[in-house]
Design a protein around this motif. Structure first.
Motif, PDB file in Angstrom:
ATOM      1  N   ASP A  50       0.833  -1.209   0.000  1.00 31.74           N
ATOM      2  CA  ASP A  50       0.000   0.000   0.000  1.00 31.74           C
ATOM      3  C   ASP A  50       0.864   1.254   0.000  1.00 31.74           C
ATOM      4  OD1 ASP A  50       0.929  -0.817   2.528  1.00 31.74           O
ATOM      5  OD2 ASP A  50      -0.512   0.458   3.559  1.00 31.74           O
ATOM      6  N   GLY A  51       2.199   1.072   0.026  1.00 31.35           N
ATOM      7  CA  GLY A  51       3.113   2.217   0.072  1.00 31.35           C
ATOM      8  C   GLY A  51       3.209   2.908  -1.271  1.00 31.35           C
ATOM      9  N   ASP A  52       4.048   3.948  -1.319  1.00 32.44           N
ATOM     10  CA  ASP A  52       4.162   4.712  -2.568  1.00 32.44           C
ATOM     11  C   ASP A  52       5.422   4.331  -3.338  1.00 32.44           C
ATOM     12  OD1 ASP A  52       5.972   5.729  -0.839  1.00 32.44           O
ATOM     13  OD2 ASP A  52       5.313   7.817  -0.936  1.00 32.44           O
ATOM     14  N   GLY A  53       5.876   3.095  -3.151  1.00 31.94           N
ATOM     15  CA  GLY A  53       7.029   2.609  -3.923  1.00 31.94           C
ATOM     16  C   GLY A  53       6.651   2.447  -5.384  1.00 31.94           C
ATOM     17  N   ARG A  54       7.639   2.067  -6.199  1.00 26.70           N
ATOM     18  CA  ARG A  54       7.369   2.046  -7.641  1.00 26.70           C
ATOM     19  C   ARG A  54       6.875   0.698  -8.149  1.00 26.70           C
ATOM     20  NH1 ARG A  54      12.885   4.911  -9.345  1.00 26.70           N
ATOM     21  NH2 ARG A  54      13.632   3.591  -7.673  1.00 26.70           N
ATOM     22  N   GLY A  55       6.870  -0.318  -7.285  1.00 29.93           N
ATOM     23  CA  GLY A  55       6.248  -1.595  -7.648  1.00 29.93           C
ATOM     24  C   GLY A  55       7.110  -2.533  -8.463  1.00 29.93           C
ATOM     25  N   GLY A  56       8.343  -2.111  -8.793  1.00 30.90           N
ATOM     26  CA  GLY A  56       9.200  -2.942  -9.646  1.00 30.90           C
ATOM     27  C   GLY A  56       9.570  -4.276  -9.030  1.00 30.90           C
ATOM     28  N   ALA A  57       9.744  -4.297  -7.701  1.00 31.63           N
ATOM     29  CA  ALA A  57      10.125  -5.546  -7.022  1.00 31.63           C
ATOM     30  C   ALA A  57       9.057  -6.613  -7.243  1.00 31.63           C
ATOM     31  CB  ALA A  57      10.320  -5.297  -5.529  1.00 31.63           C
ATOM     32  N   ALA A  58       7.801  -6.206  -7.120  1.00 36.87           N
ATOM     33  CA  ALA A  58       6.694  -7.164  -7.291  1.00 36.87           C
ATOM     34  C   ALA A  58       6.706  -7.745  -8.701  1.00 36.87           C
ATOM     35  CB  ALA A  58       5.368  -6.471  -7.015  1.00 36.87           C
ATOM     36  N   LEU A  59       7.025  -6.892  -9.689  1.00 35.87           N
ATOM     37  CA  LEU A  59       7.018  -7.360 -11.073  1.00 35.87           C
ATOM     38  C   LEU A  59       8.245  -8.220 -11.384  1.00 35.87           C
ATOM     39  CD1 LEU A  59       5.871  -4.103 -12.931  1.00 35.87           C
ATOM     40  CD2 LEU A  59       4.475  -6.007 -12.203  1.00 35.87           C
ATOM     41  N   SER A  60       9.353  -7.963 -10.684  1.00 34.67           N
ATOM     42  CA  SER A  60      10.600  -8.675 -10.994  1.00 34.67           C
ATOM     43  C   SER A  60      10.736 -10.008 -10.274  1.00 34.67           C
ATOM     44  CB  SER A  60      11.817  -7.821 -10.611  1.00 34.67           C
ATOM     45  OG  SER A  60      11.740  -6.544 -11.175  1.00 34.67           O
ATOM     46  N   MET A  61      10.293 -10.073  -9.011  1.00 39.70           N
ATOM     47  CA  MET A  61      10.646 -11.215  -8.157  1.00 39.70           C
ATOM     48  C   MET A  61      10.130 -12.542  -8.693  1.00 39.70           C
ATOM     49  SD  MET A  61      10.268  -9.515  -4.426  1.00 39.70           S
ATOM     50  CE  MET A  61      11.158 -10.621  -3.368  1.00 39.70           C
ATOM     51  N   ARG A  62       8.906 -12.540  -9.213  1.00 38.18           N
ATOM     52  CA  ARG A  62       8.342 -13.781  -9.749  1.00 38.18           C
ATOM     53  C   ARG A  62       9.141 -14.224 -10.976  1.00 38.18           C
ATOM     54  NH1 ARG A  62       7.069 -17.540 -12.193  1.00 38.18           N
ATOM     55  NH2 ARG A  62       5.113 -18.681 -12.304  1.00 38.18           N
ATOM     56  N   ALA A  63       9.490 -13.268 -11.837  1.00 38.00           N
ATOM     57  CA  ALA A  63      10.214 -13.601 -13.072  1.00 38.00           C
ATOM     58  C   ALA A  63      11.631 -14.080 -12.778  1.00 38.00           C
ATOM     59  CB  ALA A  63      10.243 -12.387 -13.992  1.00 38.00           C
ATOM     60  N   VAL A  64      12.287 -13.462 -11.780  1.00 40.48           N
ATOM     61  CA  VAL A  64      13.690 -13.792 -11.486  1.00 40.48           C
ATOM     62  C   VAL A  64      13.819 -15.118 -10.740  1.00 40.48           C
ATOM     63  CG1 VAL A  64      15.699 -13.066 -10.124  1.00 40.48           C
ATOM     64  CG2 VAL A  64      14.523 -11.420 -11.563  1.00 40.48           C
ATOM     65  N   THR A  65      12.956 -15.339  -9.741  1.00 37.23           N
ATOM     66  CA  THR A  65      13.102 -16.544  -8.901  1.00 37.23           C
ATOM     67  C   THR A  65      12.281 -17.721  -9.402  1.00 37.23           C
ATOM     68  OG1 THR A  65      11.267 -15.912  -7.463  1.00 37.23           O
ATOM     69  CG2 THR A  65      13.446 -15.127  -6.827  1.00 37.23           C
ATOM     70  N   GLY A  66      11.227 -17.425 -10.180  1.00 30.43           N
ATOM     71  CA  GLY A  66      10.343 -18.514 -10.594  1.00 30.43           C
ATOM     72  C   GLY A  66       9.416 -18.961  -9.480  1.00 30.43           C
ATOM     73  N   LYS A  67       9.503 -18.295  -8.318  1.00 34.49           N
ATOM     74  CA  LYS A  67       8.653 -18.652  -7.176  1.00 34.49           C
ATOM     75  C   LYS A  67       7.433 -17.727  -7.142  1.00 34.49           C
ATOM     76  CE  LYS A  67      11.414 -21.822  -5.401  1.00 34.49           C
ATOM     77  NZ  LYS A  67      12.350 -22.008  -6.484  1.00 34.49           N
TER      78      LYS A  67
END
Length: 518
Positions: A251-268
């Motif tokens: 709910d924070g004002d971050g840019r959201g990139g981590a959420a988009l990257s983590m699934r693609a990078v780890t496959g988890k």
């Protein structure tokens, strides 16, 4: 969290859909902007490259560029690839193992592991009717074990008693044993974190894993840490072997990139997201819904789920009966405003409604924010019972008294009364017998377009579960109905309202007829 990215991608893709024919150069220029927008949103470079390459490969085919609406085809390809990047389907916590199922929480210090442990325990207790035991293995951070004990008291969930001087691995063994003896279905182990990844931390995690044999190892990561969260996920997965991710502070004002990257990078898979500080503010991660929100297509399924959780079934039935008779007084309006506050306020609801994401800024500029709800409720509460039931008796002297009682002025009271009149008229149209009512006609048109004509209108959403509603949404998409608009409604507006919301001078219409609490 995704607002900036949503705005950027929205303007880029709108530029494509507004044009007749597209050339390969047009698609390349748009993808260059998409790549820039994703990088600015802190998405990992390797993920951005793979994403744009896949979109380009599909978008520059002859079938797309020569189709009737090439711009919309490109938007659909971007949408589908976004879902693929986030993980095609939502994955929930796997409890398919002999009881007690051991869930191990790992992550860095300050990422929200202890609070998330409490939230997951509450969610499993309330929704899955599981008996849960929580255990704190954090012997380093001062009062960490006491914090979990307090969360247990707050939520009414069992917590393993603290024994001073025990090592984390011994606590893990004792927790599993206690869960077996206590007849618990799930035991959640809240492990210690560090301010950074180090060797002793990893050794301790491996020992706890060997001793407790967890069925799920969930990495809790702060969504605001950006790219570092991706490296963190990689390291924990290599050393301990995580089964899923939980992102906090979504709910924070971050840019959201981590959420988009983590699934693609780890496959988890990302299994859950924390969307607030309250113990109930934990949601399942649905890739399709997140992709819809990012591309400004709304998220009607989440809106219906929120409504089902927050709307009182008896009050909703009473309201429906009143609307059918064409009655809608100020008490009903106050109830509608309170329900909207519970569902996340005006901004929260607008963000989930198809085709309405762009309205949020306009409404904020017009001074229509959630504080307005509070003022309007205060005005209604300052009235007598007779005044709430019959607003027509409100003359100047009464308005003066109400303004003094609610800390507002006559102008605000007049705005509220105007909004009430417009809503009352709208309710009459919706509930009126003539022609089956506006809402029935509108839904009937949607149903016939989706090939459900024999049903005489849309199915009753209150009797459907979210999976059925999601299936309905996919059916609509397959029938060529854009998620951003309902057929025949001029791009998402309600008929007869020129795309405007009634009472924009002071509010937002209520949401009658939404599902009842299960």
């Amino acid at each position: 969290m995704f607002e900036n990215l949503q705005d950027r991608l929205g303007s880029i893709l709108n530029g494509l859909t507004g044009r007749g024919a597209l050339s390969e150069a047009d698609v390349s220029a748009a993808l260059r902007e998409v790549r820039r927008a994703l990088l600015e949103a802190d998405v990992a470079l390797e993920v951005v490259r793979a994403f744009t390459d896949r979109v380009r490969e599909k978008a520059v085919g002859a079938a797309v560029l020569k189709s009737i609406k090439p711009g919309q085809m490109v938007v659909k390809i971007v949408h589908d690839e976004l879902i693929e990047m986030l993980g095609s389907e939502g994955v929930s916590i796997d409890l398919n193992a002999p009881a007690p199922v051991v869930v191990m929480m790992v992550g860095l210090q300050g990422s929200g592991k202890t609070t998330t442990t409490g939230k997951i325990a509450k969610r499993l207790t309330d929704r899955e009717k599981k008996k849960v035991l929580m255990a704190s293995l954090d012997t380093r951070r001062p009062a960490a074990q006491e914090q979990l004990r307090q969360l247990g008291v707050q939520t009414g969930i069992d917590v393993l008693p603290i024994i001073a001087g025990q090592s984390p691995t011994d606590i893990a063994s004792r927790a599993v044993q206690a869960a077996k003896l206590g007849g618990h279905d799930v035991v959640i182990l809240d492990t210690a974190g560090r301010t950074h990844i180090d060797e002793p931390l990893m050794v301790e995690m491996a020992e706890i894993k060997a001793r407790s044999k967890p069925h799920e190892i969930l990495l809790v990561a702060d969504a605001l840490t950006g790219q570092d969260a991706v490296n963190l996920a990689r390291n924990f997965d290599e050393r301990v072997g995580i089964t899923g991710l939980v992102l906090t502070r979504m709910d924070g004002d971050g840019r959201g990139g981590a959420a988009l990257s983590m699934r693609a990078v780890t496959g988890k898979p990302i299994k859950l997201i924390g969307v607030g500080e309250k113990m109930t503010e934990l949601e399942e991660f649905h890739p399709r819904r997140i992709a819809d929100r990012i591309l400004g297509m709304g998220d009607i399924v989440s809106l219906v789920e929120k409504a089902a959780e927050n709307i009182d079934a008896e009050k909703a039935a009473a309201m429906a009966a009143k609307i059918a008779k064409g009655k809608f007084d100020l008490d009903d309006l106050a109830d509608q405003l309170r329900q909207m506050q519970k569902m996340g306020g005006m901004g929260g609801i607008m963000g989930l409604m198809p085709g309405m994401s762009g309205m949020k800024d306009k409404m904020a500029a017009a001074g229509l924010n959630d504080k307005l709800f509070g003022r309007q409720i205060a005005i209604i509460q300052s009235m007598t019972k007779a005044e709430r039931a019959n607003p027509d008796i409100l003359k100047h002297s009464r308005k003066k008294r109400i303004a003094a009682g609610s800390g507002t002025d006559a102008a605000e009271i007049n705005k509220l009364l105007k909004m009430h009149r417009q809503m009352a008229d709208m309710m009459k149209m919706m509930g009126g017998k003539k022609g089956g009512g506006m809402m029935k006609q509108m839904m009937g048109g949607l149903a016939s377009k989706m090939g459900l004509g024999g049903m005489g209108g849309m199915p009753d959403l209150s009797s459907m579960d979210p999976k059925q509603i999601e299936a309905l949404a996919k059916q609509a998409e397959a029938a060529g109905i854009k998620p951003g608009a309902l057929p025949g409604l001029g791009g998402g507006g309600l008929p007869g309202l020129s795309g405007k919301l009634p009472g924009l001078g002071g509010g937002f219409p209520g949401l009658p007829g939404l599902p009842k609490k299960k």
